[in-house]
Design a protein around this motif. Structure first.
Motif, PDB file in Angstrom:
ATOM      1  N   ASP A 249       1.045  -1.423   0.183  1.00 30.46           N
ATOM      2  CA  ASP A 249      -0.019   0.165  -0.030  1.00 30.46           C
ATOM      3  C   ASP A 249       0.932   1.135   0.096  1.00 30.46           C
ATOM      4  OD1 ASP A 249      -2.478  -1.117  -0.078  1.00 30.46           O
ATOM      5  OD2 ASP A 249      -2.191  -1.717   2.294  1.00 30.46           O
ATOM      6  N   VAL A 250       0.245   2.491  -0.052  1.00 30.54           N
ATOM      7  CA  VAL A 250       0.962   3.602  -0.072  1.00 30.54           C
ATOM      8  C   VAL A 250       0.057   4.275   1.161  1.00 30.54           C
ATOM      9  CG1 VAL A 250       1.934   3.952  -1.982  1.00 30.54           C
ATOM     10  CG2 VAL A 250      -0.473   4.900  -1.642  1.00 30.54           C
ATOM     11  N   PRO A 251       0.482   5.408   2.075  1.00 29.86           N
ATOM     12  CA  PRO A 251      -0.012   6.158   3.064  1.00 29.86           C
ATOM     13  C   PRO A 251      -1.331   6.486   2.604  1.00 29.86           C
ATOM     14  CG  PRO A 251       2.215   6.775   2.996  1.00 29.86           C
ATOM     15  CD  PRO A 251       2.103   5.870   1.911  1.00 29.86           C
ATOM     16  N   GLN A 252      -2.435   6.519   3.365  1.00 31.84           N
ATOM     17  CA  GLN A 252      -3.859   6.972   2.746  1.00 31.84           C
ATOM     18  C   GLN A 252      -3.783   8.159   2.263  1.00 31.84           C
ATOM     19  OE1 GLN A 252      -5.635   6.408   6.605  1.00 31.84           O
ATOM     20  NE2 GLN A 252      -6.837   4.521   5.894  1.00 31.84           N
ATOM     21  N   ILE A 253      -2.903   9.100   2.701  1.00 34.25           N
ATOM     22  CA  ILE A 253      -3.280  10.541   2.125  1.00 34.25           C
ATOM     23  C   ILE A 253      -2.599  10.580   0.543  1.00 34.25           C
ATOM     24  CG2 ILE A 253      -2.104  12.804   2.124  1.00 34.25           C
ATOM     25  CD1 ILE A 253      -4.659  12.375   4.094  1.00 34.25           C
ATOM     26  N   THR A 254      -1.511   9.790   0.482  1.00 28.93           N
ATOM     27  CA  THR A 254      -0.752   9.700  -0.915  1.00 28.93           C
ATOM     28  C   THR A 254      -1.595   9.112  -1.662  1.00 28.93           C
ATOM     29  OG1 THR A 254       1.280   9.328   0.425  1.00 28.93           O
ATOM     30  CG2 THR A 254       1.253   8.818  -1.857  1.00 28.93           C
ATOM     31  N   GLU A 255      -2.315   7.968  -1.445  1.00 26.75           N
ATOM     32  CA  GLU A 255      -3.299   7.166  -2.186  1.00 26.75           C
ATOM     33  C   GLU A 255      -4.392   8.252  -2.614  1.00 26.75           C
ATOM     34  OE1 GLU A 255      -5.599   4.515  -4.187  1.00 26.75           O
ATOM     35  OE2 GLU A 255      -3.591   4.226  -3.284  1.00 26.75           O
ATOM     36  N   LEU A 256      -4.927   9.135  -1.802  1.00 25.14           N
ATOM     37  CA  LEU A 256      -6.154  10.161  -2.088  1.00 25.14           C
ATOM     38  C   LEU A 256      -5.259  11.097  -3.199  1.00 25.14           C
ATOM     39  CD1 LEU A 256      -8.745  11.396  -1.532  1.00 25.14           C
ATOM     40  CD2 LEU A 256      -7.620  12.889   0.538  1.00 25.14           C
ATOM     41  N   ALA A 257      -4.319  11.534  -3.002  1.00 25.01           N
ATOM     42  CA  ALA A 257      -3.326  12.414  -3.813  1.00 25.01           C
ATOM     43  C   ALA A 257      -3.429  11.768  -5.404  1.00 25.01           C
ATOM     44  CB  ALA A 257      -2.316  13.002  -3.454  1.00 25.01           C
ATOM     45  N   HIS A 258      -3.142  10.739  -5.212  1.00 20.62           N
ATOM     46  CA  HIS A 258      -3.184   9.779  -6.605  1.00 20.62           C
ATOM     47  C   HIS A 258      -4.399   9.655  -7.205  1.00 20.62           C
ATOM     48  CE1 HIS A 258      -1.154   6.875  -9.078  1.00 20.62           C
ATOM     49  NE2 HIS A 258      -2.115   5.924  -8.937  1.00 20.62           N
ATOM     50  N   GLN A 259      -5.323   9.520  -6.455  1.00 22.19           N
ATOM     51  CA  GLN A 259      -6.982   9.458  -6.902  1.00 22.19           C
ATOM     52  C   GLN A 259      -7.446  10.777  -7.559  1.00 22.19           C
ATOM     53  OE1 GLN A 259      -8.128   6.672  -7.525  1.00 22.19           O
ATOM     54  NE2 GLN A 259      -6.933   5.171  -6.623  1.00 22.19           N
ATOM     55  N   VAL A 278      -3.872  19.456   3.384  1.00 22.23           N
ATOM     56  CA  VAL A 278      -4.689  20.781   3.687  1.00 22.23           C
ATOM     57  C   VAL A 278      -4.085  21.986   3.070  1.00 22.23           C
ATOM     58  CG1 VAL A 278      -5.447  22.120   5.610  1.00 22.23           C
ATOM     59  CG2 VAL A 278      -5.755  19.534   5.866  1.00 22.23           C
ATOM     60  N   ASN A 279      -2.597  22.230   3.249  1.00 23.59           N
ATOM     61  CA  ASN A 279      -1.939  23.343   2.872  1.00 23.59           C
ATOM     62  C   ASN A 279      -2.193  23.317   1.328  1.00 23.59           C
ATOM     63  OD1 ASN A 279      -1.050  24.276   5.137  1.00 23.59           O
ATOM     64  ND2 ASN A 279       0.913  23.294   5.151  1.00 23.59           N
ATOM     65  N   TYR A 280      -1.993  22.169   0.663  1.00 20.67           N
ATOM     66  CA  TYR A 280      -1.941  22.397  -0.634  1.00 20.67           C
ATOM     67  C   TYR A 280      -3.388  22.492  -1.441  1.00 20.67           C
ATOM     68  CZ  TYR A 280      -0.991  21.495  -5.449  1.00 20.67           C
ATOM     69  OH  TYR A 280      -0.860  21.722  -6.909  1.00 20.67           O
ATOM     70  N   LEU A 281      -4.614  22.057  -0.605  1.00 24.13           N
ATOM     71  CA  LEU A 281      -5.910  22.221  -0.751  1.00 24.13           C
ATOM     72  C   LEU A 281      -6.524  23.803  -0.791  1.00 24.13           C
ATOM     73  CD1 LEU A 281      -7.581  19.016   0.189  1.00 24.13           C
ATOM     74  CD2 LEU A 281      -7.063  19.623  -2.246  1.00 24.13           C
ATOM     75  N   CYS A 282      -5.765  24.278   0.338  1.00 28.10           N
ATOM     76  CA  CYS A 282      -6.279  25.815   0.742  1.00 28.10           C
ATOM     77  C   CYS A 282      -5.517  26.794  -0.256  1.00 28.10           C
ATOM     78  CB  CYS A 282      -5.649  26.097   2.199  1.00 28.10           C
ATOM     79  SG  CYS A 282      -6.500  25.236   3.232  1.00 28.10           S
ATOM     80  N   GLN A 283      -4.383  26.362  -1.183  1.00 25.67           N
ATOM     81  CA  GLN A 283      -3.860  27.122  -1.859  1.00 25.67           C
ATOM     82  C   GLN A 283      -4.581  26.903  -3.353  1.00 25.67           C
ATOM     83  OE1 GLN A 283       0.337  25.875  -2.360  1.00 25.67           O
ATOM     84  NE2 GLN A 283       0.414  26.074  -0.239  1.00 25.67           N
ATOM     85  N   LEU A 284      -5.351  26.067  -3.535  1.00 23.93           N
ATOM     86  CA  LEU A 284      -6.249  25.914  -4.632  1.00 23.93           C
ATOM     87  C   LEU A 284      -7.153  27.152  -5.032  1.00 23.93           C
ATOM     88  CD1 LEU A 284      -6.512  22.128  -5.373  1.00 23.93           C
ATOM     89  CD2 LEU A 284      -4.937  23.429  -6.243  1.00 23.93           C
TER      90      LEU A 284
END
Length: 284
Positions: A249-259, A278-284
């Motif tokens: 597997d990969v860490p859950q957050i990495t999996e989410l970013a991948h999807q 969170v930091n990345y999504l807030c910048q979008l």
């Protein structure tokens, strides 16, 4: 192994082969010419599923197993030379999967003192070291308790205190959280990080939990007795498809970013933690 090398690399593994007999007929090669250096002060995580060779390699790092071929040096000492075994085990301590197998006394502080008493260390020094070790793992208030009254995570922290009290420069953790619940896992991982960042102890952490590898300096991935991938957590976990092919597997957050990226969102695939996401999504 020269002096400069042993100052920089606390453990040096060169072309390590390990074979064992499955039965009369068949020999199995658990490690196939593995080479790896562990730097002083590093937090190295080794991942891979069961049977990949990661625990077998770990047991070579403090001479619990000896090479069938190749060499392992701990602080410049060859593990194959019997006269070095005692000093190697003083340098590289080991914590195993099941804390119940490592706890020998009926009172917490006596358990932590056990190894020191065997070394014949002065009682005053033992008291000091036991207290320091229990404080380091945040278990000082349990010093008079019976280990059987503790949770799995607390027992594992007592086992770690017993190793710390011996003052090793390196600690090898062989799947120390495999038998623990999420709370116990977090307690033990916090302790391991503290040992590395605050006490400067070199850590080799063997695990099959990807989330435990996020804070490593370097990750090594093993498969069928070989090292197949190596790099920083960001370098390793951004290779989602490669890891999945290896059955990892990969860490859950990495999996989410991948999807999210697959869905067309412009997002880096090397995000490892909730805070980064969170930091990345807030910048979008």
């Amino acid at each position: 192994m020269n002096e400069v090398d042993s100052m920089k690399n606390i453990i040096k593994i060169h072309d390590l082969v390990y074979e064992y007999r499955k039965d009369e007929e068949e020999k199995v090669q658990a490690l196939k010419k593995v080479s790896l250096n562990v730097k002083k002060g590093e937090f190295l995580v080794v991942i891979g599923h069961n049977g990949s060779g990661k625990s077998t390699m770990a047991k070579h790092m403090n001479a619990l197993l000896l090479p069938s071929g190749g060499k392992v040096y701990v602080k410049g000492l060859d593990t194959l030379e019997e006269k070095n075994t005692w000093e190697i085990r003083q340098t590289a301590g080991m914590v195993f999967q099941n804390p119940d197998n490592q706890i020998v006394a009926t009172i917490v502080e006596e358990d932590v003192a056990f190894g020191l008493e065997n070394l014949g260390i002065e009682p005053e020094e033992i008291r000091k070291r036991v207290e320091e070790a229990l404080k380091t793992v945040d278990m000082i208030e349990f010093r008079k308790k019976g280990p059987h009254l503790l949770s799995g995570g607390q027992k594992q922290r007592i086992a770690i205190a017993g190793v710390i009290a011996m003052k090793p420069e390196c600690i090898i953790f062989d799947e120390p959280t495999a038998m623990l619940d999420p709370v116990g896992r977090k307690e033990v991982m916090d302790t391991i990080l503290k040992l590395n960042k605050q006490e400067g102890i070199t850590i080799v952490h063997i695990t099959h939990f990807m989330d435990e590898a996020v804070n490593a300096d370097r990750i090594v991935v093993m498969e069928e007795g070989n090292i197949v991938l190596e790099g920083t957590p960001k370098e390793v976990f951004s290779q989602v498809d490669t890891l999945k092919k290896l059955g990892l597997d990969v860490p859950q957050i990495t999996e989410l970013a991948h999807q999210l990226k697959k869905e067309g969102m412009n997002i880096p695939t090397n995000i490892l933690t909730i805070d980064e996401m969170v930091n990345y999504l807030c910048q979008l």
